[in-house]
Design an enzyme around this catalytic site. Structure first.
Site, PDB file in Angstrom:
ATOM      1  N   ARG A  47       0.839  -1.204   0.000  1.00  0.00           N
ATOM      2  CA  ARG A  47       0.000   0.000   0.000  1.00  0.00           C
ATOM      3  C   ARG A  47       0.872   1.251   0.000  1.00  0.00           C
ATOM      4  NH1 ARG A  47      -1.861   2.792   4.368  1.00  0.00           N
ATOM      5  NH2 ARG A  47      -1.617   0.996   5.755  1.00  0.00           N
ATOM      6  N   TYR A  99     -16.430  15.392 -17.113  1.00  0.00           N
ATOM      7  CA  TYR A  99     -16.791  14.006 -16.849  1.00  0.00           C
ATOM      8  C   TYR A  99     -17.821  13.955 -15.721  1.00  0.00           C
ATOM      9  CZ  TYR A  99     -16.438   9.287 -14.944  1.00  0.00           C
ATOM     10  OH  TYR A  99     -16.737   8.049 -14.435  1.00  0.00           O
ATOM     11  N   ASP A 168      -7.346  17.701 -16.285  1.00  0.00           N
ATOM     12  CA  ASP A 168      -7.655  16.325 -16.651  1.00  0.00           C
ATOM     13  C   ASP A 168      -7.231  16.160 -18.106  1.00  0.00           C
ATOM     14  OD1 ASP A 168      -8.759  13.933 -17.488  1.00  0.00           O
ATOM     15  OD2 ASP A 168     -10.654  14.211 -16.420  1.00  0.00           O
ATOM     16  N   LYS A 193      -7.961   4.621 -19.729  1.00  0.00           N
ATOM     17  CA  LYS A 193      -8.298   4.999 -21.101  1.00  0.00           C
ATOM     18  C   LYS A 193      -7.082   4.836 -22.024  1.00  0.00           C
ATOM     19  CE  LYS A 193     -12.119   6.422 -19.063  1.00  0.00           C
ATOM     20  NZ  LYS A 193     -12.690   5.619 -18.029  1.00  0.00           N
TER      21      LYS A 193
END
Length: 371
Positions: A47, A99, A168, A193
């Site tokens: 982590r 988005y 973004d 993406k």
């Protein structure tokens, strides 16, 4: 190095134990502690860090030209960490077309946490800056209307008021647009993406121009929140990055050709693609999108929602599915995906233009429009 070289060699370390040319997947969740209780090899618990995630973060920083990067389990988790790094009472400026998932985050989570959020047309940004404005969040090209924000103009204004800027960059990728070079502080990617490019990995990233105190707060959210990608996801994303520059050239070429075809089609009302001279922000896009205009476009079918949905249901190569950026072409009736509060036109279809032959893609859209 040029981006084609960086995509292949940034953070790809041949394995010293076996001589493997490709970095191996390291699935261990925990790492040996030294006799003095330290961790001299740099890893303690996955982590916190992992060899594969470290390679991905280093690669993303190199591609965007930043000092440091953080990888997350999704693009939504990456953006969430930036917003969480702010304080109650801070004001965020965000685009009126963005988005839907991030818009929903801001409206229903961070407003409840006593942050102020204003969704605006960026042509009027000067009218919306407040004394407590802490972050300007840009999305360019925007989803799904392909609006273009003049990044340099916003950065200049933000610096006058000591405001953090973030972009973004999911639709553009660093192959086309590098916001950090234009003075932006943070770049976000949904690496699901184009960065991965094969529709088989969920992921996100934040890249910082400077490894400063605010970036440190984002890193703290990553560490304590634990929204990190698995080693295997990092490995797959790095594998996808190796072909990113060449894939993006194909996406851009196909999208431009399809946009030009749709603009002349008798069944099409309007096309949204920044590469078209008819796009209202074409000049700005040409200035800041250095190597193409991306693989995403939207268009409005003449008629109402039912006519648009019929087109999406009739295509054979364009698969009706959400998401974007894979090698396969996708088409989506975006308003129905976004829900009742959508501002997207009901007759609009969003298209992720893939890497199939352009003649086949044009023929498929044409038959669907004429059916």
């Amino acid at each position: 190095m040029k981006i084609e070289t960086l995509a292949i060699h940034a953070s790809n370390h041949p394995d010293s134990a076996t001589g493997a040319v490709t970095s191996p997947i390291n699935l261990s969740t925990t790492f040996l502690r030294d006799e003095d209780l330290g961790y001299s090899k740099g890893f303690m618990y996955t982590r916190h860090n992992n060899p594969n995630r470290q390679q991905l973060e280093s690669c993303m920083a190199a591609l965007e030209g930043g000092e440091a990067a953080l990888a997350f389990g999704s693009g939504s988790a990456a953006a969430f960490a930036v917003f969480q790094a702010l304080q109650p009472g801070d004001h965020i400026i965000a685009p009126d077309d963005m988005y839907h998932g991030l818009r929903t985050q801001l409206r229903y989570i961070f407003v409840e946490l006593k942050m102020w959020v204003t969704f605006i047309d960026f042509n009027e940004i000067e009218n919306h800056i407040r004394p407590n404005t802490r972050l300007i969040w840009m999305e360019t090209p925007s989803n799904p209307l392909m609006k273009i924000t003049d990044i340099a103009r916003v950065v200049e204004l933000a610096k006058q008021h000591d405001i953090i800027t973030a972009v973004d960059n999911t639709f553009a990728t660093p192959c086309i647009q590098r916001p950090l070079d234009m003075g932006v502080d943070l770049v976000m990617h949904a690496t699901t993406k184009y960065i991965n490019g094969h529709s088989d990995v969920l992921g996100g990233a934040i890249i910082a121009k400077k490894n400063d105190d605010f970036f440190g707060r984002i890193k703290m959210v990553q560490l304590l929140g634990g929204g990190v990608p698995s080693p295997f996801d990092c490995y797959l994303t790095l594998r996808g990055i190796k072909t990113l520059p060449y894939r993006m050239r194909g996406h851009c070429e196909n999208a431009m050709a399809l946009a030009k075809f749709l603009e002349q089609h008798p069944k099409v009302e309007k096309v949204y693609y920044p590469g078209l001279p008819s796009h209202p922000d074409h000049a700005v896009a040409a200035q800041q999108m250095k190597n193409g205009f991306g693989g995403m476009l939207s268009f409005q079918v003449k008629g109402e929602a039912k006519e648009a949905i019929k087109v999406a249901n009739t295509t054979k190569l364009f698969m009706q599915a959400t998401s974007l950026g894979g090698v396969e072409s996708l088409i989506e009736h975006r308003a129905s995906q976004e829900g009742p509060d959508t501002k997207t036109p009901q007759n609009l279809l969003r298209v992720s233009v893939g890497l199939e032959h352009i003649d086949d893609l044009i023929a498929d859209i044409d038959q669907a429009l004429l059916a």
